[in-house]
Design a protein around this motif. Structure first.
Motif: not given
Length: 295
Positions: A63-76, A235-249
Protein backbone atom coordinates in the motif's frame (compact mmCIF):
# COMPACT_ATOMS: atom_id res chain seq x y z
CA UNK A 1 -28.67 6.63 48.36
CA UNK A 2 -28.59 2.90 49.04
CA UNK A 3 -29.44 0.66 46.12
CA UNK A 4 -31.87 -2.21 46.52
CA UNK A 5 -31.13 -5.67 45.20
CA UNK A 6 -33.38 -5.10 42.17
CA UNK A 7 -31.55 -1.84 41.40
CA UNK A 8 -28.20 -3.63 41.54
CA UNK A 9 -29.45 -6.31 39.14
CA UNK A 10 -30.78 -3.64 36.82
CA UNK A 11 -27.46 -1.77 36.87
CA UNK A 12 -25.57 -4.99 36.23
CA UNK A 13 -27.83 -5.81 33.27
CA UNK A 14 -27.35 -2.31 31.80
CA UNK A 15 -23.56 -2.52 32.13
CA UNK A 16 -23.40 -5.98 30.57
CA UNK A 17 -25.70 -4.90 27.73
CA UNK A 18 -23.64 -1.77 26.99
CA UNK A 19 -20.37 -3.71 27.08
CA UNK A 20 -21.75 -6.30 24.65
CA UNK A 21 -23.07 -3.55 22.40
CA UNK A 22 -19.67 -1.85 22.40
CA UNK A 23 -17.93 -5.14 21.55
CA UNK A 24 -20.35 -5.87 18.72
CA UNK A 25 -19.79 -2.37 17.32
CA UNK A 26 -16.01 -2.50 17.66
CA UNK A 27 -15.45 -6.07 16.43
CA UNK A 28 -15.75 -5.43 12.64
CA UNK A 29 -13.03 -2.77 12.85
CA UNK A 30 -10.77 -4.98 14.97
CA UNK A 31 -11.31 -7.95 12.65
CA UNK A 32 -10.38 -5.80 9.64
CA UNK A 33 -7.23 -4.69 11.48
CA UNK A 34 -6.29 -8.32 12.20
CA UNK A 35 -6.82 -9.31 8.56
CA UNK A 36 -4.68 -6.40 7.37
CA UNK A 37 -1.73 -7.80 9.38
CA UNK A 38 -2.29 -11.40 8.29
CA UNK A 39 -0.84 -13.22 5.28
CA UNK A 40 -3.39 -12.92 2.50
CA UNK A 41 -3.27 -16.56 1.38
CA UNK A 42 -3.82 -17.67 4.98
CA UNK A 43 -6.74 -15.24 5.39
CA UNK A 44 -8.41 -16.85 2.37
CA UNK A 45 -8.72 -20.10 4.34
CA UNK A 46 -10.91 -18.30 6.91
CA UNK A 47 -10.90 -18.38 10.69
CA UNK A 48 -9.29 -14.96 11.37
CA UNK A 49 -11.15 -13.41 14.30
CA UNK A 50 -9.28 -11.35 16.89
CA UNK A 51 -5.59 -11.88 16.08
CA UNK A 52 -3.48 -12.41 12.94
CA UNK A 53 -2.63 -16.10 12.50
CA UNK A 54 0.44 -15.41 10.35
CA UNK A 55 1.67 -11.90 11.02
CA UNK A 56 3.03 -9.87 8.10
CA UNK A 57 3.61 -6.27 7.07
CA UNK A 58 3.61 -7.08 3.36
CA UNK A 59 0.09 -5.75 2.84
CA UNK A 60 1.06 -2.34 4.21
CA UNK A 61 4.36 -2.37 2.32
CA UNK A 62 2.48 -2.74 -0.95
CA UNK A 63 0.00 0.00 0.00
CA UNK A 64 2.70 2.50 0.97
CA UNK A 65 4.79 1.72 -2.10
CA UNK A 66 1.96 3.03 -4.23
CA UNK A 67 2.68 6.56 -5.45
CA UNK A 68 -1.06 7.28 -5.77
CA UNK A 69 -1.63 6.71 -2.06
CA UNK A 70 0.51 9.71 -1.08
CA UNK A 71 -1.13 11.98 -3.62
CA UNK A 72 -4.56 10.78 -2.47
CA UNK A 73 -3.55 11.48 1.13
CA UNK A 74 -2.49 15.00 0.21
CA UNK A 75 -5.74 15.69 -1.66
CA UNK A 76 -7.82 14.33 1.23
CA UNK A 77 -5.96 16.28 3.92
CA UNK A 78 -5.97 19.50 1.88
CA UNK A 79 -9.66 19.13 1.10
CA UNK A 80 -10.53 18.39 4.72
CA UNK A 81 -8.57 21.33 6.14
CA UNK A 82 -9.53 23.93 3.53
CA UNK A 83 -13.10 22.68 3.20
CA UNK A 84 -13.67 22.70 6.95
CA UNK A 85 -12.22 26.19 7.31
CA UNK A 86 -14.33 27.53 4.43
CA UNK A 87 -17.48 25.81 5.70
CA UNK A 88 -17.06 27.14 9.26
CA UNK A 89 -16.28 30.66 8.07
CA UNK A 90 -19.11 31.13 5.57
CA UNK A 91 -21.70 29.14 7.52
CA UNK A 92 -21.05 31.06 10.75
CA UNK A 93 -21.03 34.37 8.87
CA UNK A 94 -24.35 33.56 7.22
CA UNK A 95 -25.81 32.40 10.54
CA UNK A 96 -24.65 35.55 12.32
CA UNK A 97 -26.45 37.72 9.77
CA UNK A 98 -29.68 35.73 10.16
CA UNK A 99 -29.46 35.93 13.95
CA UNK A 100 -29.81 39.72 13.94
CA UNK A 101 -33.15 41.41 14.50
CA UNK A 102 -34.59 43.68 11.85
CA UNK A 103 -33.16 41.84 8.82
CA UNK A 104 -35.39 42.44 5.80
CA UNK A 105 -37.01 39.24 4.44
CA UNK A 106 -35.41 37.29 7.29
CA UNK A 107 -38.23 34.72 7.44
CA UNK A 108 -38.14 34.30 3.67
CA UNK A 109 -34.42 33.53 3.76
CA UNK A 110 -34.96 30.96 6.50
CA UNK A 111 -37.79 29.28 4.60
CA UNK A 112 -35.66 29.06 1.46
CA UNK A 113 -32.80 27.58 3.50
CA UNK A 114 -34.98 25.00 5.25
CA UNK A 115 -36.56 23.90 1.96
CA UNK A 116 -33.12 22.87 0.68
CA UNK A 117 -32.81 20.46 3.62
CA UNK A 118 -35.73 18.41 2.26
CA UNK A 119 -35.68 19.00 -1.49
CA UNK A 120 -32.88 19.25 -4.03
CA UNK A 121 -32.65 19.80 -7.76
CA UNK A 122 -31.29 16.30 -8.30
CA UNK A 123 -27.90 14.95 -9.27
CA UNK A 124 -28.17 15.52 -13.03
CA UNK A 125 -29.12 19.24 -12.82
CA UNK A 126 -26.38 19.70 -10.23
CA UNK A 127 -23.87 17.99 -12.52
CA UNK A 128 -24.89 20.23 -15.43
CA UNK A 129 -24.55 23.32 -13.22
CA UNK A 130 -21.08 22.30 -12.02
CA UNK A 131 -19.97 21.54 -15.57
CA UNK A 132 -21.25 24.87 -16.94
CA UNK A 133 -19.47 26.74 -14.14
CA UNK A 134 -16.22 25.04 -15.23
CA UNK A 135 -15.86 23.44 -11.81
CA UNK A 136 -16.00 19.86 -13.05
CA UNK A 137 -12.76 17.96 -12.42
CA UNK A 138 -11.24 20.76 -10.32
CA UNK A 139 -9.91 20.87 -6.77
CA UNK A 140 -11.88 24.08 -6.19
CA UNK A 141 -15.12 22.13 -6.46
CA UNK A 142 -13.99 19.76 -3.69
CA UNK A 143 -13.61 22.78 -1.41
CA UNK A 144 -16.82 24.67 -2.15
CA UNK A 145 -19.12 21.63 -2.41
CA UNK A 146 -21.37 21.75 0.64
CA UNK A 147 -19.61 24.83 1.94
CA UNK A 148 -22.79 26.17 3.57
CA UNK A 149 -24.68 23.54 5.55
CA UNK A 150 -28.18 24.60 6.58
CA UNK A 151 -28.31 22.34 9.64
CA UNK A 152 -25.01 23.75 10.93
CA UNK A 153 -26.22 27.25 10.09
CA UNK A 154 -29.31 26.79 12.27
CA UNK A 155 -27.18 25.62 15.20
CA UNK A 156 -24.83 28.59 14.73
CA UNK A 157 -27.77 30.95 14.48
CA UNK A 158 -29.36 29.64 17.67
CA UNK A 159 -26.05 29.97 19.51
CA UNK A 160 -25.57 33.56 18.35
CA UNK A 161 -29.11 34.46 19.42
CA UNK A 162 -28.32 33.34 22.97
CA UNK A 163 -25.33 35.68 23.31
CA UNK A 164 -25.91 38.69 25.60
CA UNK A 165 -26.73 41.82 23.65
CA UNK A 166 -24.47 43.80 25.96
CA UNK A 167 -21.39 42.23 24.37
CA UNK A 168 -22.18 43.65 20.97
CA UNK A 169 -23.39 46.98 22.35
CA UNK A 170 -20.13 47.52 24.24
CA UNK A 171 -18.15 46.63 21.11
CA UNK A 172 -20.13 49.09 19.00
CA UNK A 173 -19.52 51.82 21.59
CA UNK A 174 -15.81 51.16 21.10
CA UNK A 175 -16.27 51.70 17.36
CA UNK A 176 -16.51 48.15 16.04
CA UNK A 177 -18.35 47.54 12.78
CA UNK A 178 -20.49 44.47 12.13
CA UNK A 179 -17.44 42.57 10.91
CA UNK A 180 -15.44 43.82 13.89
CA UNK A 181 -18.08 42.54 16.31
CA UNK A 182 -18.17 39.20 14.54
CA UNK A 183 -14.42 38.60 14.39
CA UNK A 184 -13.38 40.21 17.69
CA UNK A 185 -16.29 39.32 19.98
CA UNK A 186 -18.49 36.57 18.57
CA UNK A 187 -15.97 34.13 17.09
CA UNK A 188 -13.61 34.03 20.10
CA UNK A 189 -16.44 32.89 22.39
CA UNK A 190 -17.83 30.39 19.87
CA UNK A 191 -15.14 27.79 20.50
CA UNK A 192 -17.30 24.84 21.65
CA UNK A 193 -19.88 25.03 18.87
CA UNK A 194 -17.18 25.82 16.31
CA UNK A 195 -15.09 22.82 17.37
CA UNK A 196 -18.09 20.46 17.37
CA UNK A 197 -19.47 21.45 13.99
CA UNK A 198 -15.96 21.74 12.58
CA UNK A 199 -15.19 18.16 13.56
CA UNK A 200 -18.47 16.90 12.11
CA UNK A 201 -17.69 18.73 8.88
CA UNK A 202 -14.12 17.41 8.78
CA UNK A 203 -15.29 13.82 9.28
CA UNK A 204 -17.88 14.25 6.52
CA UNK A 205 -15.30 15.61 4.09
CA UNK A 206 -12.74 12.96 5.01
CA UNK A 207 -15.21 10.11 4.44
CA UNK A 208 -16.86 11.54 1.32
CA UNK A 209 -16.10 9.29 -1.63
CA UNK A 210 -19.26 9.69 -3.73
CA UNK A 211 -18.84 13.35 -4.71
CA UNK A 212 -15.30 12.93 -6.13
CA UNK A 213 -16.38 9.71 -7.84
CA UNK A 214 -19.05 11.65 -9.78
CA UNK A 215 -17.39 15.02 -10.35
CA UNK A 216 -13.67 14.12 -10.53
CA UNK A 217 -12.17 12.01 -13.32
CA UNK A 218 -8.55 13.13 -13.01
CA UNK A 219 -6.74 10.46 -10.98
CA UNK A 220 -4.36 13.08 -9.56
CA UNK A 221 -7.35 14.72 -7.82
CA UNK A 222 -8.92 11.53 -6.45
CA UNK A 223 -9.12 11.56 -2.62
CA UNK A 224 -8.16 8.61 -0.47
CA UNK A 225 -11.68 7.36 0.23
CA UNK A 226 -12.61 7.32 -3.45
CA UNK A 227 -9.44 5.40 -4.23
CA UNK A 228 -10.33 2.95 -1.47
CA UNK A 229 -13.76 2.36 -3.02
CA UNK A 230 -12.10 1.74 -6.37
CA UNK A 231 -9.88 -0.88 -4.75
CA UNK A 232 -12.79 -2.51 -2.94
CA UNK A 233 -14.79 -2.62 -6.18
CA UNK A 234 -11.90 -4.01 -8.20
CA UNK A 235 -13.48 -7.45 -7.82
CA UNK A 236 -10.66 -9.79 -8.74
CA UNK A 237 -6.96 -10.11 -7.95
CA UNK A 238 -5.96 -9.66 -11.58
CA UNK A 239 -7.96 -6.43 -11.91
CA UNK A 240 -6.47 -5.00 -8.77
CA UNK A 241 -2.90 -5.99 -9.57
CA UNK A 242 -3.29 -4.35 -12.98
CA UNK A 243 -3.97 -1.06 -11.15
CA UNK A 244 -0.87 -1.35 -8.97
CA UNK A 245 2.55 0.10 -9.71
CA UNK A 246 5.38 -1.97 -11.17
CA UNK A 247 6.94 -2.47 -7.74
CA UNK A 248 3.68 -3.60 -6.21
CA UNK A 249 3.01 -6.03 -9.06
CA UNK A 250 6.41 -7.62 -8.55
CA UNK A 251 5.81 -7.80 -4.79
CA UNK A 252 2.42 -9.46 -5.11
CA UNK A 253 2.90 -13.19 -4.91
CA UNK A 254 0.77 -15.98 -3.55
CA UNK A 255 0.85 -14.50 -0.03
CA UNK A 256 -1.13 -11.36 -0.95
CA UNK A 257 -4.79 -11.24 -1.94
CA UNK A 258 -7.27 -8.55 -2.85
CA UNK A 259 -8.91 -8.76 0.57
CA UNK A 260 -5.66 -8.32 2.47
CA UNK A 261 -4.75 -5.20 0.49
CA UNK A 262 -8.31 -3.90 0.85
CA UNK A 263 -8.13 -4.19 4.63
CA UNK A 264 -4.70 -2.56 4.77
CA UNK A 265 -5.87 0.33 2.61
CA UNK A 266 -9.00 0.68 4.75
CA UNK A 267 -6.90 0.98 7.92
CA UNK A 268 -4.62 3.56 6.30
CA UNK A 269 -7.67 5.61 5.27
CA UNK A 270 -9.51 5.32 8.59
CA UNK A 271 -6.95 5.59 11.40
CA UNK A 272 -5.96 9.29 10.98
CA UNK A 273 -9.47 10.63 11.54
CA UNK A 274 -10.04 8.16 14.40
CA UNK A 275 -6.94 9.46 16.18
CA UNK A 276 -8.25 13.04 16.05
CA UNK A 277 -11.67 12.19 17.49
CA UNK A 278 -10.66 11.69 21.17
CA UNK A 279 -9.00 15.11 21.41
CA UNK A 280 -12.17 16.98 20.44
CA UNK A 281 -14.72 14.68 22.04
CA UNK A 282 -15.06 16.94 25.09
CA UNK A 283 -16.61 19.62 22.88
CA UNK A 284 -19.40 17.37 21.53
CA UNK A 285 -22.06 17.62 24.18
CA UNK A 286 -21.32 21.20 25.19
CA UNK A 287 -21.11 22.51 21.64
CA UNK A 288 -24.13 20.65 20.27
CA UNK A 289 -26.39 21.46 23.24
CA UNK A 290 -25.38 25.11 23.33
CA UNK A 291 -26.73 25.59 19.82
CA UNK A 292 -29.90 23.56 20.20
CA UNK A 293 -31.57 24.83 23.36
CA UNK A 294 -33.48 27.63 21.69
CA UNK A 295 -35.06 28.10 18.30
Amino acid sequence: MRLTRSDKWLHAFIYVFLILLALITFYPFWNSLAISFNVGSDTATGGITFWPRKFTLENYQIVFKEKNIYNAYFITIARTLLGTFAAMFFTSLFAYALSKKGIVFKKTYMILCVVTMYFSGGLIPYFVLVYNLHLYNTFTFLIIHGMVNVYNMIIFRTFFQELPEGLEESARIDGCSNFGVFFRIVLPISGPVMATLGLFTAVTLWNDWFTPAVFISDQSLIPLQTQLVQIVNSGTTSTMIANLSTYAQSAVQGSVTVKSIQMATMMVATLPILLIYPFLQKYFVKGAMVGSMKE
